[in-house]
Design a protein around this motif. Structure first.
Motif, PDB file in Angstrom:
ATOM      1  N   ASP A 154      38.338  36.360  39.454  1.00 39.55           N
ATOM      2  CA  ASP A 154      39.024  35.068  39.372  1.00 39.55           C
ATOM      3  C   ASP A 154      39.064  34.388  40.737  1.00 39.55           C
ATOM      4  O   ASP A 154      38.824  33.175  40.863  1.00 39.55           O
ATOM      5  CB  ASP A 154      40.456  35.256  38.858  1.00 39.55           C
ATOM      6  N   ILE A 155      39.418  35.150  41.763  1.00 39.23           N
ATOM      7  CA  ILE A 155      39.522  34.582  43.113  1.00 39.23           C
ATOM      8  C   ILE A 155      38.173  34.012  43.541  1.00 39.23           C
ATOM      9  O   ILE A 155      38.105  32.877  44.062  1.00 39.23           O
ATOM     10  CB  ILE A 155      39.996  35.656  44.121  1.00 39.23           C
ATOM     11  N   HIS A 157      35.764  33.014  41.686  1.00 36.42           N
ATOM     12  CA  HIS A 157      35.432  31.837  40.877  1.00 36.42           C
ATOM     13  C   HIS A 157      36.159  30.599  41.424  1.00 36.42           C
ATOM     14  O   HIS A 157      35.562  29.504  41.554  1.00 36.42           O
ATOM     15  CB  HIS A 157      35.813  32.069  39.418  1.00 36.42           C
ATOM     16  N   GLN A 158      37.431  30.780  41.764  1.00 36.77           N
ATOM     17  CA  GLN A 158      38.199  29.670  42.333  1.00 36.77           C
ATOM     18  C   GLN A 158      37.618  29.236  43.675  1.00 36.77           C
ATOM     19  O   GLN A 158      37.535  28.028  43.969  1.00 36.77           O
ATOM     20  CB  GLN A 158      39.663  30.083  42.523  1.00 36.77           C
ATOM     21  N   LYS A 159      37.237  30.193  44.484  1.00 33.47           N
ATOM     22  CA  LYS A 159      36.649  29.871  45.789  1.00 33.47           C
ATOM     23  C   LYS A 159      35.360  29.064  45.618  1.00 33.47           C
ATOM     24  O   LYS A 159      35.130  28.081  46.337  1.00 33.47           O
ATOM     25  CB  LYS A 159      36.331  31.170  46.552  1.00 33.47           C
ATOM     26  N   THR A 161      34.501  27.153  43.099  1.00 31.53           N
ATOM     27  CA  THR A 161      34.801  25.796  42.614  1.00 31.53           C
ATOM     28  C   THR A 161      35.326  24.912  43.749  1.00 31.53           C
ATOM     29  O   THR A 161      34.898  23.760  43.927  1.00 31.53           O
ATOM     30  CB  THR A 161      35.850  25.868  41.484  1.00 31.53           C
ATOM     31  N   LEU A 162      36.248  25.471  44.545  1.00 31.25           N
ATOM     32  CA  LEU A 162      36.835  24.724  45.645  1.00 31.25           C
ATOM     33  C   LEU A 162      35.790  24.421  46.721  1.00 31.25           C
ATOM     34  O   LEU A 162      35.762  23.311  47.283  1.00 31.25           O
ATOM     35  CB  LEU A 162      38.007  25.521  46.231  1.00 31.25           C
ATOM     36  N   GLN A 234      43.416  25.690  51.202  1.00 36.78           N
ATOM     37  CA  GLN A 234      43.411  26.452  49.937  1.00 36.78           C
ATOM     38  C   GLN A 234      42.288  27.508  49.941  1.00 36.78           C
ATOM     39  O   GLN A 234      42.487  28.635  49.478  1.00 36.78           O
ATOM     40  CB  GLN A 234      43.228  25.490  48.757  1.00 36.78           C
ATOM     41  N   LEU A 238      42.591  31.567  49.557  1.00 34.56           N
ATOM     42  CA  LEU A 238      41.830  32.364  48.584  1.00 34.56           C
ATOM     43  C   LEU A 238      41.028  33.466  49.261  1.00 34.56           C
ATOM     44  O   LEU A 238      40.905  34.587  48.732  1.00 34.56           O
ATOM     45  CB  LEU A 238      40.895  31.449  47.776  1.00 34.56           C
TER      46      LEU A 238
END
Length: 787
Positions: A154-155, A157-159, A161-162, A234, A238
């Motif tokens: 998850d982390i 994936h968020q990284k 995207t950001l 952010q 992450l």
């Protein structure tokens, strides 16, 4: 074993050769510290381990031992509670555990073939839980996989995207700027983990942001625009969460390893030892080694031995082997011969091979070579001059010899090079004899090299001393490097100097100055060498003659045995058939007598009786004639019309007649008639005639039995095998085979040993050897038959 002995015998070179063949630093550690043991059982076990692993390398495929990294420091680190191993360390440990698992699989159901190696790897176990965890978390490059945990996935994936959002924003800013003017350095870069773009100072003051770096010229600033500062913050958060999750995962795996650390340590130790044994086996293959036999009686018997370092450095040149024995009938060996003739190499070969055998290594010598396990080995070889200690060569030698004499006993091997050298020749010879006398009295095993004539004749005074020499070719004035037991050799100093170009006048002067005793001894040694050469040639001829004689003797013994058996059989048959004829005749006569009595001798009955008796007489005569022919045939008695083999001519013929006066037979061969004595003829049975074909002139082809070039004895007891092998060798000999293969399998080696002993004494066998790697290795014995 003192370090000086190991040094002069170049045992360190053996350590280096082993280290080069190890697949890990852990194995090299054992190879570098290998040391001769004084325990025979330990040495024998290590030799057998080497033998088993050598057979695996030669005859098995897919042996799973591969290179391994040092992991002991990582395992030590893992002992501490809370320790965290990095991904690279985990991969190195996983490689060890993978090899451990593969070893268990490889040796499944092979305990009977390789009992000692299987005993060693029996301490290994599988670490499936640790292995599956490491492989699911760390990829082959040492990176943590996204799938290591759901949280990490998850982390990341968020990284991602950001990161894409930040890049899109910065790209749009650069795109807007490019529309007005173009900069060569308009690219997005990272400074301190944050995404930045290049700006001029004037542009920075207009747009604002956070400066992270400045170019070397100072004209360009690397700025994080204010619009992406929040997103970069952010992203940094992450990244910190990602690092924390990775640390948690690594701590979990490290704890898992700590729980099974004892078994992992055992796996590392076993594979370290296996790597070391593997290096010993590989070295044996490289110098064509064999396992030596060990004893504790001070007996050495080297068969066709070679110095391993010399052999490995001269693959393109033939190394002359030596065969040497010591310790049974004599305890001291005095080696003489010319300079550069190989005396020192012979001395070093014996010493180094003894050290190697006591270190669990194979030695480059023929099978069944034997070495004693000595408690002490003292060697004094080479120029030991010491500038630091202000010692001359002689003084340095005497220090080592003094230590050897003081410590020598019945379990010592003493090797002394150029005994009595480096000082006055007469004093040196006297001192050398005294030293040899002291060592003999201490019952030590001694080998010395020398040029002193006085030491060459000690074998005449001391029963425990035997001479040996290095051969020298007087015609070419060059050493042959052949080792000869039982005879002293001349130094040939003047002849060698002459070959090297010393002026003839100087040579003649040297010969004149040579004392009469030395000249006489030199002449005696030359005469002995010539005589020895003749003796060797005569011995070879005698051995060949003996071989032929033994073959003939065995042949005639076999024939006599067969003849006696036939005679016995015929006597039994004759007695049985005679009894039958007598009984038949008796019954017939009783019938006739009864009939005569009953009819009161009527003329017709008497006439009938006479007729029956005549028929019986004729029948008996015919049966006796047939029986006589049968006996004659079975006993090999030659008669006209018989086919015979003429021994002197080696061809087949047919008997025409026999001269009763001369006792000779006339034999027709083709269109030629010969007169031949009976003892030179062998009757050919009817069944033996099949296969004879007459080609040109008198050339005849004798039938050859079809015999396989190999025989399989696996599963047989030794006593059963002996009878089968004995008959097989006779058949193979008659079939004209020169070499056959006896398959006995590897197993425990018991059948191989007994079969080898049986073959070594068989009258059909010239020599035997174990098979090469492509012939079946130690599972077969290659037998060369006598011609």
């Amino acid at each position: 074993m003192n370090e000086h002995t190991l040094k002069v015998l170049e045992f360190n070179r053996i350590r280096e050769l082993l280290s080069k063949r190890c697949l890990s630093e852990m194995g090299k550690e054992l190879a570098s510290s290998i040391f001769p043991t004084q325990d025979r059982e330990i040495a024998e076990k290590e030799i057998r381990q080497t033998t088993e692993l050598k057979e695996i390398l030669l005859y098995e495929s897919g042996f799973p031992l591969t290179s391994m990294k040092e992991v002991r420091h990582s395992l030590k680190k893992a002992e501490r509670e809370g320790a965290c191993l990095d991904p690279g360390e985990l991969l190195s440990i996983a490689k060890i555990l993978d090899i451990s698992k593969s070893m268990i699989r490889f040796f499944k159901n092979k305990r009977d073939q390789y009992p000692l190696i299987c005993e060693l790897i029996s301490e290994l176990r599988s670490f499936d839980r640790i292995l599956s965890t490491i492989h699911s978390v760390v990829d082959p490059s040492g990176n943590i996989k996204d799938s290591a945990s759901g949280r990490l996935s998850d982390i990341r994936h968020q990284k991602k995207t950001l990161r894409n959002r930040i890049l899109d924003k910065l790209e749009s800013m650069l795109g807007a700027r490019k529309a007005k003017r173009t900069r060569q350095d308009d690219i997005i870069t990272i400074r301190d983990g944050r995404y930045v773009i290049p700006m001029d100072e004037s542009e920075f003051f207009a747009k604002r942001g956070i400066i992270h770096d400045r170019s070397k010229s100072g004209a360009t600033l690397f700025v994080e625009p204010l619009v992406v500062v929040g997103m970069n913050n952010q992203l940094r958060e992450l990244s910190l969460e990602e690092e924390a999750e990775i640390e948690r995962i690594l701590l979990e795996i490290s704890a898992m390893i700590r729980e099974e650390l004892k078994d992992v340590d055992i796996a590392v130790r076993v594979l370290q030892e296996l790597d070391f044994i593997h290096a010993k086996a590989q070295l044996s293959i490289d110098y064509d080694g064999n396992p030596p036999l060990l004893n504790e009686q001070g007996f050495i018997n080297l068969i066709q031995a070679r110095h391993p370092l010399l052999y490995l450095s001269r693959h393109d040149q033939k190394v002359v082997p030596l065969s040497l024995s010591l310790g049974k009938d004599y305890s001291a060996l005095v080696i003489t011969g010319p300079n550069a003739g190989g005396k020192t190499v012979a001395l070093k070969t014996v010493g180094l091979l003894t050290l190697m055998a006591q270190s669990g290594l194979h030695i480059p010598a023929q099978p069944y070579s034997e070495v004693s396990v000595f408690k002490q080995i003292h060697a004094d070889i080479g120029d030991e001059q010491s500038i630091e200690m202000s010692l001359s060569t002689f003084s340095s030698h005497m220090l080592h010899i003094t230590e050897a004499v003081k410590k020598a006993d019945s379990e010592s091997l003493i090797l002394l090079d150029e005994l009595g050298g480096g000082t006055d020749p007469k004093e040196g010879a006297a001192l050398g004899e005294a030293i040899l006398d002291a060592l003999i009295k201490k019952q030590a095993r001694v080998i010395v090299t020398t040029h002193h004539g006085a030491l060459k004749i000690l074998a005449q005074e001391y029963p425990g001393v035997k001479n040996a020499s290095m051969e020298f070719d007087k015609e070419t004035l060059k050493p042959t490097y052949r080792f000869i037991m039982g005879y002293p050799g001349s130094s040939y100093a003047i002849q060698i100097a002459q070959r090297l170009g010393l002026p003839e006048k100087t040579i003649k002067k040297a010969q004149e100055l040579l004392g009469s005793e030395e000249r006489d001894l030199g002449a005696l040694l030359e005469t002995l060498e010539k005589d020895l050469k003749k003796v060797r040639e005569n011995r070879q001829a005698l051995e060949e003659q003996k071989r032929v004689t033994e073959e003939l003797m065995h042949l005639y013994q076999d024939r006599l045995k067969n003849l006696n058996e036939r005679e016995k059989e015929l006597k039994t048959t004759a007695l049985r058939e005679s009894k039958l004829m007598v009984e038949t005749t008796r019954v017939e006569l009783e019938r006739l007598v009864a009939q005569i009595r009953k009819t009161q001798a009527q003329k017709e009955v008497v006439k009938e009786a006479h007729r029956v008796l005549e028929e019986k007489k004729t029948s008996l005569t015919r049966e006796l004639k047939k029986f006589e022919e049968k006996v004659t045939k079975k006993l090999g008695i030659i008669q006209p019309g018989d086919s015979v083999w003429i021994e002197p001519l080696g061809i087949r013929g047919e008997v025409i007649s026999k001269d009763e006066q001369s006792k000779k037979f006339k034999v027709l061969v083709g269109s030629v008639t010969y007169e031949v004595e009976e003892e030179k003829l062998t009757r050919i049975e009817e069944e033996e005639k099949v296969g004879f074909e007459q080609s040109k002139g008198l050339e005849i082809t004798y039938p050859v039995p079809q015999v396989s070039p190999e025989i399989d004895l696996r599963g047989l007891m030794a006593e059963e095998a002996f009878e089968i092998v004995d008959k097989y060798l006779d058949d193979a000999y008659l079939a004209g085979l020169s070499t056959v293969t006896v398959i006995h399998g590897k197993g425990t080696g018991a059948l191989r040993k007994k079969i080898s002993e049986f073959l070594s004494h068989h009258h059909r066998v010239e020599n035997i050897r174990l098979g090469e790697w492509n012939e079946g290795g130690s599972g077969v014995t290659i037998v060369k038959l006598k011609e």
